[in-house]
Design a protein around this motif. Structure first.
Motif, PDB file in Angstrom:
ATOM      1  N   ASP A 182      40.386 -10.511  36.790  1.00  0.00           N
ATOM      2  CA  ASP A 182      40.741 -11.699  37.565  1.00  0.00           C
ATOM      3  C   ASP A 182      41.601 -12.664  36.752  1.00  0.00           C
ATOM      4  OD1 ASP A 182      38.786 -12.377  35.751  1.00  0.00           O
ATOM      5  OD2 ASP A 182      37.668 -13.679  37.115  1.00  0.00           O
ATOM      6  N   ARG A 207      40.160 -11.986  42.527  1.00  0.00           N
ATOM      7  CA  ARG A 207      39.411 -13.153  42.072  1.00  0.00           C
ATOM      8  C   ARG A 207      38.189 -12.764  41.231  1.00  0.00           C
ATOM      9  NH1 ARG A 207      39.960 -18.044  44.178  1.00  0.00           N
ATOM     10  NH2 ARG A 207      37.708 -18.417  44.064  1.00  0.00           N
ATOM     11  N   GLU A 208      37.982 -11.470  41.021  1.00  0.00           N
ATOM     12  CA  GLU A 208      36.843 -11.048  40.227  1.00  0.00           C
ATOM     13  C   GLU A 208      37.118  -9.700  39.567  1.00  0.00           C
ATOM     14  OE1 GLU A 208      33.631 -10.876  42.964  1.00  0.00           O
ATOM     15  OE2 GLU A 208      34.451  -9.201  44.109  1.00  0.00           O
ATOM     16  N   GLN A 260      42.515 -17.737  35.135  1.00  0.00           N
ATOM     17  CA  GLN A 260      41.276 -17.412  35.817  1.00  0.00           C
ATOM     18  C   GLN A 260      40.872 -18.581  36.709  1.00  0.00           C
ATOM     19  OE1 GLN A 260      37.483 -17.338  33.601  1.00  0.00           O
ATOM     20  NE2 GLN A 260      37.188 -15.274  34.403  1.00  0.00           N
ATOM     21  N   ASN A 261      40.566 -18.301  37.983  1.00  0.00           N
ATOM     22  CA  ASN A 261      40.171 -19.346  38.936  1.00  0.00           C
ATOM     23  C   ASN A 261      41.183 -20.486  38.959  1.00  0.00           C
ATOM     24  OD1 ASN A 261      37.795 -17.864  39.371  1.00  0.00           O
ATOM     25  ND2 ASN A 261      36.714 -18.967  37.759  1.00  0.00           N
ATOM     26  N   ASN A 262      42.449 -20.137  39.045  1.00  0.00           N
ATOM     27  CA  ASN A 262      43.513 -21.135  38.978  1.00  0.00           C
ATOM     28  C   ASN A 262      44.498 -20.974  40.140  1.00  0.00           C
ATOM     29  OD1 ASN A 262      43.861 -23.275  37.034  1.00  0.00           O
ATOM     30  ND2 ASN A 262      45.890 -22.458  36.618  1.00  0.00           N
ATOM     31  N   SER A 263      43.975 -20.587  41.303  1.00  0.00           N
ATOM     32  CA  SER A 263      44.808 -20.355  42.478  1.00  0.00           C
ATOM     33  C   SER A 263      44.877 -21.615  43.337  1.00  0.00           C
ATOM     34  CB  SER A 263      44.235 -19.205  43.307  1.00  0.00           C
ATOM     35  OG  SER A 263      42.986 -19.592  43.874  1.00  0.00           O
ATOM     36  N   ASP A 266      41.475 -22.323  44.691  1.00  0.00           N
ATOM     37  CA  ASP A 266      40.620 -23.049  43.762  1.00  0.00           C
ATOM     38  C   ASP A 266      40.989 -24.530  43.718  1.00  0.00           C
ATOM     39  OD1 ASP A 266      39.062 -20.791  42.627  1.00  0.00           O
ATOM     40  OD2 ASP A 266      41.034 -20.128  41.950  1.00  0.00           O
TER      41      ASP A 266
END
Length: 468
Positions: A182, A207-208, A260-263, A266
């Motif tokens: 991810d 995402r994972e 990571q987790n930066n969309s 998010d």
């Protein structure tokens, strides 16, 4: 890029002492990377590909392979990390799970061979030589200054946390089964050779993390062998596997990862609460009650229609104000990122060093790329406050290691994360400091000299400004 992890008491004690522990710093070959600023660093990392070409044609789209065949680059990459570094690192106190994983891919599955507790180098080498196990070393930037420099600049460049892992795999072996991550991945080949196979994503921009079976991934879209000095990039979601070919003693590469987790998804999850809070202060509709027993209903079609209407009101408010606040994402980034890579004798991050700011002092912001201003709603007091955060001095030791926000110091007291809060009336003065190369304390946009001096003193005491 691990976030959280349990720790035994002995491991916690070791972590607390890390700020005082000497680091293993290799005598690096002359750098082939340009550290003048974040843009120059990234440009030299992907050279000869131009930055604009990379983001137009490759970023989040497809893999990029740069095979350099350049002895100078190969020598520099080798200095970043190598198998021989592990002996000294083990003597500094490493732990299975936290610092090192031992694993091997067996019949398409990952087999973890970790022992308990502290890593013994002789046992580590035995597993490597006899069991053909891969050594995964977590976050080497904690120990290697050149990786610290690279990742600190990349965090400035991307505005996102940048982690890394080193993988050392013996010949004729594979550490991990086919999988996707991810994170956006940059591979730097340091020692030996590594045979790679990449496959079409089943979940683009995943995402994972997920393991994929061989019978579902089809044929490789790319297949090649990395040699020292080569670079490989691929987007999150790209299925991949890699092995060390026979004929080379071992392969060492470092995986540098980010985003990571930066969309946008998010960011919306982070920004919507503040938008609702601000809009509701002026919009009576958002302050009206939800229907009775709404939370108990099974059929929510009518409520979904109403919510759609309310979301349009939020969009209208946003179009009018053009203000979108991000709070948790900003704080997570600034609180967990690497501090500036400075000389060991630098006092730039020593609280209370240098001249004390007075009303006629000229001041300037230090480490502009490592601090931020955020306006956040205070739910308890129904007002907004200004939050100023920055990268802490010892964050290198816990960078990307899943440390909690509040950690205990050696004397048992709580060490709070770095951050200051000010009334909303201080916002314009803070913007002055952030946007100016220099500014006089007296010129700050506040109503009294006392407020101006207090603001300057607060920032100075936390090493955020220097007095000229």
């Amino acid at each position: 890029m691990p976030k959280k992890g349990g720790k035994h008491a002995e491991m916690e004690k070791e972590t607390q002492a890390q700020c005082k522990r000497a680091k293993l710093e290799a005598a690096c070959s002359p750098s082939v990377l340009h550290f003048e600023n974040p843009d120059s660093l990234f440009g030299s990392l992907i050279s000869p590909i131009k930055e604009e070409v990379f983001f137009k044609e490759y970023w989040e789209q497809k893999p990029l392979l740069v095979q350099r065949n350049d002895p100078l680059v190969a020598a520099y990459y080798l200095s970043l990390f190598q198998l021989s570094d592990l002996k000294e690192l083990c003597s500094q106190g490493l732990y299975y799970g936290r610092d090192v994983n031992i694993c091997r891919c067996v019949n398409g599955k990952k087999k973890v061979l970790n022992k308990e507790g502290r890593v013994n180098y002789m046992q580590l080498k035995k597993d490597f030589d006899q069991k053909k196990a891969t050594i995964q070393f977590h976050q080497p930037q904690r120990f290697k200054e050149e990786l610290w420099k690279i990742q600190e600049k990349l965090e400035c460049f991307f505005g996102s946390l940048v982690g890394s892992n080193v993988y050392i795999t013996p010949q004729g072996s594979q550490g991990l089964p086919p999988h996707y991550d991810d994170v956006e991945v940059f591979i730097l080949q340091l020692e030996g050779e590594k045979h790679w196979r990449l496959y079409k994503p089943t979940v683009p921009l995943a995402r994972e993390y997920n393991v994929e079976s061989e019978d579902k991934i089809g044929n490789p879209t790319h297949e090649f062998t990395l040699k020292p000095g080569d670079l490989l990039y691929f987007p999150r979601g790209t299925i991949h596997q890699a092995d060390t070919p026979l004929g080379t003693s071992h392969s060492t590469h470092v995986t540098i990862s980010t985003y990571q987790n930066n969309s946008w998804g998010d960011f919306l999850l982070d920004a919507i609460p503040g938008l609702v809070f601000d809009t509701a202060k002026d919009d009576l509709v958002l302050r009206t009650s939800i229907p009775r027993q709404l939370l108990m209903q099974v059929n929510t079609a009518d409520s979904a229609k109403k919510l759609s209407s309310l979301l349009r009101r939020l969009a209208d408010h946003l179009d009018h104000t053009r203000e979108l606040r991000s709070s948790d994402m900003k704080k997570d980034f600034i609180m967990h990122r690497l501090p500036p890579c400075l000389r060991c004798d630098s006092d730039s991050l020593t609280p209370g060093s240098g001249k004390l700011p007075k009303i006629d002092s000229k001041i300037r912001l230090q480490f502009r790329d490592h601090a931020l201003i955020s306006v956040e709603p205070d739910q308890e007091n129904a007002v907004s406050t200004v939050y100023v955060g920055w990268a802490g001095e010892c964050m290198r030791d816990t960078h990307m290691m899943g440390a909690e926000d509040d950690t205990a110091s050696e004397d048992g007291t709580s060490q709070q994360t770095h951050g200051l809060r000010f009334p909303l009336s201080y916002l314009e003065a803070l913007k002055q400091i952030w946007s100016s190369s220099t500014v006089t304390v007296r010129e700050l946009n506040l109503t009294s000299d006392e407020e101006k001096e207090n603001l300057a003193l607060s920032l100075w005491s936390e090493c955020l400004i220097e007095v000229l």
